[in-house]
Design a protein around this motif. Structure first.
Motif, short mmCIF file in Angstrom:
data_model
loop_
_atom_site.label_atom_id
_atom_site.label_comp_id
_atom_site.label_asym_id
_atom_site.label_seq_id
_atom_site.Cartn_x
_atom_site.Cartn_y
_atom_site.Cartn_z
N ARG A 1 0.83 -1.20 0.00
CA ARG A 1 0.00 0.00 0.00
C ARG A 1 0.86 1.25 0.00
O ARG A 1 1.98 1.26 0.49
CB ARG A 1 -0.90 -0.04 1.23
N PHE B 1 -1.56 6.69 -0.97
CA PHE B 1 -2.77 7.06 -1.68
C PHE B 1 -3.34 5.79 -2.28
O PHE B 1 -2.68 4.75 -2.31
CB PHE B 1 -2.44 8.06 -2.79
N ARG C 1 -2.14 3.96 6.06
CA ARG C 1 -1.86 4.96 7.08
C ARG C 1 -0.63 4.49 7.86
O ARG C 1 -0.66 3.48 8.52
CB ARG C 1 -3.08 5.09 7.99
N LEU D 1 15.55 4.98 7.95
CA LEU D 1 15.18 5.82 6.80
C LEU D 1 16.18 5.63 5.66
O LEU D 1 15.80 5.57 4.50
CB LEU D 1 15.15 7.30 7.21
N LYS D 2 17.47 5.53 6.03
CA LYS D 2 18.49 5.34 5.00
C LYS D 2 18.26 4.04 4.25
O LYS D 2 18.33 3.97 3.03
CB LYS D 2 19.89 5.30 5.62
N ASN E 1 3.77 7.50 -9.65
CA ASN E 1 4.37 7.74 -8.34
C ASN E 1 4.13 6.55 -7.42
O ASN E 1 4.23 6.66 -6.21
CB ASN E 1 3.82 9.01 -7.72
#
Lengths: 298, 669
Positions: B592, B595, B617, B636-637, B651
């Motif tokens: 997911r 959007f 979410r 995050l990296k 996207n």
């Protein structure tokens, strides 16, 4: 833990660099069955703010989490803390536990709102490998937490807190009457901080040693080894890694985006005086898409 | 074409050797009892061509043509060919009679696991009958439609076959298919009814079936139990009595048929040959009729079942030949060999292997590409009927498009790849070679011909440039108990098949013949057939050329953006169901995003199927103190690194895993 080491630490800090009188000194505490006198003693040692790891107001859930206190203990501790440190008490509440439903959780929040102080932190459960809870969920003896329900709890919790006059100043943190957590705010604003103790992290430029580059420092994890090292070398720092310019900016971004004010141009300029936010992000295709979708403001 | 398919389950179906059925091997020097050592050694599982038990060269010249019999055993899968072969080997003393002789001639791991014979092996048997020494050359050939070409080639070197039918199951689809192959080759056919020891055996009923379907009098049937050895001796006698010796001429110039070829890393290509005329020996210069290349013979010999070098091989004999060939494509099945400067009329029926089914094969990770490449090379060294083209997919990287003779061929290849070479691959859903007749002058010039074959869906030419599209079709034979006839017919109709024939082979069983588009079969047809008939129906098919078809190109769109990796060619009538299935698979495998994602299958501008993936979410609600910051930045990296590898469609980030789930063949339970 007992009050005297706390007092000793504070005195040591004050000797090294004068502590302003209005410095926030927060103690993290788990609720106990007999709060009263202990809390007072800590207050006497110099603590002026308390963060209580309440987690839940449901005894079954507390057992699930492996806590040794009961909901009643928690509320008692909270009341006592408010008496001793009025306006300076924060509570942690968890959401998204296995089998937890939205209604009952909101009920917990409502109860809490009835007796809490001016700061609440909401955390979603993250299952860590190696914990009993993780194993239970893996085996299927406990259901996996439902992310949809957690999302609903969060959304409705936010609304409820807003109604009650709290400002959500960070993803997980809510405060009213200006009772923000100063030390946490430092993290999100990418300020400098020293971490002392087993496993503690720090972010600062060791100017005393003549450097202006910020370092990421970690102290030795295991308490016994940490103590031995401190006694032998005078410190327990295991690792020092200079933070590159890009890495620092990444942290500014990641931390800043957690706050409600975000990253202001002035804030950014402190870390990157030559390139503005528009310079850096204005041309990015992804950013443009996020802007169009209303998920980002630049 | 990327249709989501179940793998056609050919499990348990006998597999004709795709490298060639065995030729009759040459003859041994007549001796009362073949050596015990040879027998013992043949029980070890080394490769047929090891020279572990070489003896001095044998002299085959003494053996007269009249006492040679070249025959094969053909049957439907699991009716007992290999067990019968075991018994024959034991009876003639070729191998020791012990309890351990089980499918002695099945040497590959995959053969033993699936209970099928993949690479047929030959054995030469000695047999004394009424004072005379006979040499019987036997081929343990499983028959499978995928390899009917190979079967037909090897049968052309036999003079007779043992047609084995299970006394309980009776005639099945492959029994019929194999019978016709033998019949067309004008071989003597000896019907053998096997497994008479089983409780539900009904030999009389099977005799009647044989009489009705094959027109062979029931008194010619020999009833045996291969497992227990009952009456098997009678079979040997029948071979001698009813199968004629080969009609050959030793004095004529050398002419031999190539049946099989194996690659040995030390000795080069070993060709299995059957001599139709003449003599061949070491030092002779021979020529391949197909490639016109000349070679010098290094070694000749027979198989017993291991190699036995000989001085010469004579007309009517069968054996092996090593002549300095480096590649199995130099010794193709069906090729004719003759002596340099003495060309002969090549033996009829030679054709290059034609692939029926294609599949994309990709390494799980590009870093494994080289490993997979060498594994494929090694496997195809001994299987010249697998065609290999390099291919690359946007989603899966560099790989190959392999052509197989059929689904079972493909499955066994894949299994051997995993078992023998430890290679794990992503196998994409099988596709068939469509054709298009071009109308656009420009394209005709570009491709240099009017009719092109489309293997990769990306090459599908647009309708406006094409006069017609063609799809390959096959003639399928289904034999089923009567009570399932209705369901079977419905299944066939659902697969766009047209009935060609229907006949009762006895009171309870029906034989149906349908013309199927091949791509409807490669998609779990066999499994469906088996399951709706509780396993009782059997199926076989043969190539039946091409027919006009209304083919369309189907695109998959994510939020309006086409996903090139998932383009599919499909028949107009099936577009909806195939499109829907792909959309559903994608919905389950796409992660997911922040959007909603609209997944659509489209033909031209028309949307024919749609699924939606809800927005996600995300959770950021965790504590964030000092240690956490470090951890979060690392996370995050890593995510950023991971995202670089993600294919971005519009996207929407699509991980490779999602493509794999949609593209690969669906695993059976």
């Amino acid at each position: 833990a007992s009050p005297s080491p706390v007092a000793a630490v504070l005195e040591a800090v004050d000797r090294a660099a004068p502590l302003p009188a209005d410095s926030e000194v927060t103690l993290e505490a788990n609720p106990t069955s007999a709060p009263g006198s202990r809390l007072a003693a800590f207050g006497a040692a110099g603590v002026n703010r308390l963060s209580i790891g309440l987690q839940s107001l449901d005894d079954t859930e507390l057992q699930l989490l492996g806590r040794t206190h009961s909901a009643r203990d928690a509320l008692q501790t909270l009341a006592e803390a408010r008496r001793l440190f009025p306006g300076r008490v924060s509570v942690d509440l968890m959401l998204g536990l296995p089998a937890q439903q939205v209604g009952p959780w909101l009920g917990q929040l409502r109860t809490l709102l009835g007796c809490c102080d001016d700061h609440i932190s909401l955390y979603q459960l993250s299952l860590e490998r190696g914990t009993a809870l993780f194993t239970h969920v893996q085996r299927g003896t406990l259901p996996a937490p439902d992310p949809e329900l957690a999302a609903a709890m969060y959304q409705e919790g936010r609304a409820m807190l807003w109604e009650a006059g709290f400002r959500q100043y960070e993803v997980s943190n809510f405060a009213r009457n200006g009772a923000l957590s100063t030390h946490n705010w430092t993290y999100w604003q990418c300020g400098q901080y020293l971490g002392v103790g087993p496993g503690a992290h720090g972010r600062f430029a060791p100017q005393g040693a003549g450097s202006h580059t910020r370092e990421a420092r970690i102290q030795t994890l295991e308490p016994d080894n940490w103590m031995k090292e401190v006694m032998r070398f005078g410190h327990g720092t295991r690792r020092r890694v200079p933070l590159g310019r890009l890495e620092l900016l990444e942290e500014v971004l990641a931390m800043g985006l957690r706050t409600d004010v975000g990253i202001t141009h002035q804030h950014w300029q402190q870390f990157e005086p030559e390139l503005s936010l528009w310079d850096v992000f204005g041309a990015s295709q992804e950013v443009k898409v996020l802007l169009v979708q209303g998920l980002l403001l630049l | 074409m990327w249709t989501p398919v179940g793998r056609g389950r050919w499990h348990g179906r006998a597999l004709t050797v795709w490298a060639a059925a065995a030729a009759h091997r040459g003859l041994l020097e007549p001796r009362p009892t073949p050596t015990r050592e040879a027998a013992a050694k043949s029980r070890t599982l080394d490769r047929l061509y090891s020279s572990a038990d070489r003896k001095e060269k044998i002299d085959l010249s003494r053996f007269s043509v009249e006492n040679i019999r070249n025959f094969s055993i053909i049957a439907h899968v699991d009716h007992g060919k290999s067990t019968l072969a075991d018994r024959l080997l034991e009876l003639t003393g070729t191998i020791d009679k012990t309890k351990n002789n089980k499918q002695v001639l099945d040497k590959l791991q995959v053969e033993r696991e699936r209970g099928i014979t993949v690479k047929a092996q030959t054995a030469s048997l000695f047999y004394n009958c009424e004072g005379k020494q006979y040499l019987l050359n036997l081929i343990d050939t499983p028959g499978h439609v995928d390899f009917s070409y190979e079967v037909s080639r090897s049968l052309s070197a036999c003079q007779g076959v043992l047609l084995v039918v299970d006394a309980n199951e009776g005639i099945q689809a492959q029994t019929v298919a194999n019978f016709f192959l033998a019949f067309e080759a004008q071989l003597s056919i000896i019907p053998v009814i096997n497994k008479v020891d089983l409780k539900n055996a009904d030999p009389e009923r099977v005799e009647k079936q044989i009489e009705k379907v094959f027109d062979i009098p029931s008194d010619e049937c020999i009833k045996i139990s291969a497992k227990l050895g009952t009456n098997v001796e009678r079979v040997l006698q029948a071979v001698i009595e009813r199968i004629p010796p080969p009609k050959v001429h030793r004095k004529n110039p050398f002419k031999a048929l190539v049946f099989d070829s194996t690659f040995d890393q030390y000795r080069g290509v070993i060709a299995n040959v059957a001599l139709f005329d003449g003599v061949v020996s070491k030092g002779d210069k021979i020529v391949s009729a197909h490639t016109k290349k000349t070679y010098e013979v290094n070694e000749v010999g027979v198989l017993n079942p291991n190699e036995q070098p000989a001085h010469k091989l004579y007309a009517g004999q069968v054996g092996y030949l090593i002549a300095g060939m480096k590649d199995v494509t130099e010794a193709q099945i069906g090729d004719t060999l003759y002596l340099h400067k003495q060309p002969v009329e090549p033996l009829p029926g030679f054709k290059s292997a034609k692939p029926m089914v294609f599949a994309g094969m990709y390494p799980i990770d590009q870093s494994e590409y080289n490993n997979l490449k060498s594994a494929v090379e090694k496997l195809t060294i001994n299987d010249s009927s697998v065609t290999v083209h390099r291919d690359s997919s946007l989603a899966l990287g560099a790989g190959w498009r392999l052509g197989f003779l059929g689904l079972l061929h493909m499955e066994v290849f894949n299994q051997r790849l995993e078992q023998e070479y430890n290679a794990s691959v992503i196998l994409t859903t099988p596709t068939v070679p469509y054709k298009a007749v071009l109308s656009s002058a420009k394209l005709i010039k570009e491709y240099r011909e009017k009719e092109i074959t489309i293997i990769n869906p990306a090459q599908f030419p647009d309708k406006s440039k094409v006069t017609e599209y063609l799809e390959p079709v096959v003639l399928g034979t289904i034999i089923t108990p009567d009570e399932y006839t209705g369901k079977v017919m419905m299944l066939c109709q659902a697969r766009r098949a047209v009935q060609k024939n229907m006949m009762y082979i006895d009171q309870n069983r029906v034989m149906l013949k349908y013309l199927f588009p091949l791509n409807e079969i490669v998609v779990d047809f066999y499994d469906s057939l088996k399951s709706l008939s509780s396993g009782y129906a059997s199926f076989d098919y043969e190539d039946a050329g091409y027919q006009t078809a209304e083919l369309v190109k189907m695109d998959i769109l994510l939020n309006g953006n086409p996903v090139e990796e998932l383009v599919t060619i499909v028949h107009k009538d099936k577009a909806h169901s195939v499109g829907k299935a792909i959309c559903e698979r994608l919905k389950d495998s796409l992660p997911r995003q922040l959007f909603e994602i609209a997944i659509q299958a489209a033909v031209g501008s028309k949307i024919i199927a749609r699924e939606t993936v809800k927005a996600y979410r995300k959770n950021v609600l965790a504590k964030c103190y000092g240690g956490d910051i470090t951890r979060k930045m690392k996370l995050l990296k890593r995510q950023a690194e991971g995202k670089k590898k993600l294919r971005k469609i519009g996207n929407i980030e699509v991980p490779k895993d999602a493509f794999i789930k949609v593209l690969k063949t669906q695993c059976d339970k």
